[in-house]
Scaffold this active site. Structure first.
Site, PDB file in Angstrom:
ATOM      1  CG  ASP A  46       7.014  -2.243  -2.718  1.00 28.54           C
ATOM      2  OD1 ASP A  46       6.140  -2.181  -3.596  1.00 28.54           O
ATOM      3  OD2 ASP A  46       8.041  -2.957  -2.808  1.00 28.54           O
ATOM      4  CG  ASP A  48       5.248  -7.249  -6.090  1.00 30.16           C
ATOM      5  OD1 ASP A  48       4.449  -7.859  -5.354  1.00 30.16           O
ATOM      6  OD2 ASP A  48       4.973  -6.891  -7.254  1.00 30.16           O
TER       7      ASP A  48
END
Length: 316
Positions: free
Chosen positions: A68, A70
Site C-alpha cells: 500500500d 499512503d
C-alpha cells in the site's frame, strides 16, 4: 492522472465494479512496468540498512511483495501532495487548496477513510484534471514527486521493499491513487511497478470517468489476484504490507501479511491473527505528519480545529 479516477461516487454494491477496477489496474501495471532491466532492480540500495525479516526467501521467483502507498510507504496521501503541486502551478484556486488541506487534516485526525470525505476528494480531483492530457500530468507528476513526496518516504518500509528486491522478487505498489502517480513513485523507488486507480482517457485526454471504481478495499485484492494470475505468482509465498484495515482483503490473500504503521482496527486484527507488525512512527513524527503542510493556507488551523470537533461529536 488517469488514476485521479480514484475520485468517484462510492455508495453502491460494487462487487462487479471492484473486479473491473482490479483487472484494469493489473493490466495497466503490466503495461507500464517501470523495471528498466532485471539487473537494475537487483542492485538497488537503501539509505538505511534493511531490517532482517524472516521473509523474503531469496531466489523465489514465484513470490512477490505488494505495498500500500499512503501512510505505508509514504507519509500522508499521494493525492493531497499532488493537489498541492497542481495548486502551485495554478490548476485551481486557493479555496480548492484549502479544501484539499481540510480533507487531509480530517483524515489524519479521525484516523479513518470516511466515505463522504473521500468522495469529496475524488470529485475535487476529477473536476481539476478533466480535459487535461495524460502526458501533461505525467510530466508534472515527476516534478511534484521531487517537491513534495521524495522526503516523505518511510525509510523502514523502503528497506522492507528493498529486501524483496535484493531477494530477486518483484515489488508492486497497490494504491487508490492514480495509476500514473503510483507508477512515478514506483519508478523513483526502483520498484517493479504499480497497481492504481485507472481513469478513462480518450486520445490521451482525461474524460473524468473511471474504469470500474477506485482501487480501494476489495478492489485492491482483485487487482493483486489478477496480477498474480497473469504473472504466475503463488500468493501463499507472497507478502503484502498496509497501514489500513480497509486493506484486510488484500492482506488476507497472501501468505505473509504485514501491518505497517497500523490503524487501530488493523492492529487489533493483526494481533488476533499473529500477523507481523512494524511501526516506524515516533511521537514526534506522528505529530508532524498529523497536520498537512498545505503551503499558503492560513485557514488550515481553523479547519483542523473544526475537524477535531467534528470527529469528537461523531464519536459520541
Amino acid at each position: 492522472m488517469a488514476g485521479l479516477g480514484w475520485l468517484t461516487p462510492r455508495r453502491r454494491s460494487a462487487t462487479a465494479r471492484s473486479v473491473l477496477a482490479g483487472e484494469a489496474a493489473a493490466e495497466a501495471a503490466r503495461k507500464t512496468s517501470v523495471a528498466e532491466d532485471e539487473a537494475a532492480l537487483l542492485t538497488g540500495t537503501s539509505d538505511e540498512a534493511p531490517e532482517e525479516p524472516a521473509f523474503p526467501v531469496a531466489g523465489d521467483d514465484r513470490a512477490a511483495a505488494f505495498f500500500d502507498l499512503d501512510n505505508t510507504v509514504m507519509q500522508g496521501a499521494a493525492i493531497f501532495h499532488f493537489g498541492r503541486g497542481l495548486y502551485k502551478r495554478k490548476f485551481f484556486e486557493r479555496r480548492e487548496l484549502t479544501r484539499f488541506a481540510w480533507q487531509q487534516a480530517w483524515f489524519r485526525l479521525a484516523g479513518v477513510e470516511d466515505p463522504e470525505h473521500m468522495q469529496d476528494a475524488r470529485d475535487s480531483a476529477l473536476s481539476i484534471v478533466k480535459g487535461h492530457r495524460v502526458s501533461e500530468l505525467m510530466s508534472i507528476g515527476e516534478e511534484i514527486y521531487d517537491e513534495y513526496m521524495a522526503d516523505r518516504i518511510w525509510p523502514g518500509t523502503r528497506a522492507l521493499a528493498q529486501a524483496h528486491l535484493d531477494a530477486g522478487q518483484r515489488v508492486w505498489l497497490v494504491t487508490a491513487a492514480p495509476v500514473e502517480t503510483a507508477t512515478i513513485i514506483a519508478r523513483r523507488l526502483g520498484l517493479t511497478g504499480a497497481l492504481g486507480t485507472v481513469a478513462e482517457s480518450v486520445d490521451g485526454v482525461y474524460t473524468g470517468r473511471l474504469v470500474g471504481e477506485p482501487l480501494h478495499g476489495p478492489a485492491k485484492a482483485e487487482a493483486v489476484r489478477a496480477l498474480a494470475a497473469a504473472e504466475d505468482l503463488d500468493l501463499d509465498r507472497c507478502a503484502a504490507y498496509s497501514d489500513s484495515h480497509n486493506d484486510i482483503p488484500m492482506l488476507s490473500l497472501v501468505g505473509h501479511p504485514y501491518a505497517i504503521n497500523p490503524d487501530t482496527k488493523l492492529r487489533k486484527h493483526a494481533r488476533a491473527r499473529d500477523w507481523r507488525l512494524r511501526d516506524y512512527r515516533t511521537g514526534r513524527k506522528a505529530a508532524k505528519v498529523g497536520i498537512p503542510a498545505a503551503a499558503g493556507v492560513g485557514a488550515l488551523a481553523g479547519g483542523t480545529a473544526a475537524a477535531l470537533a467534528l470527529h469528537r461529536r461523531r464519536r459520541r
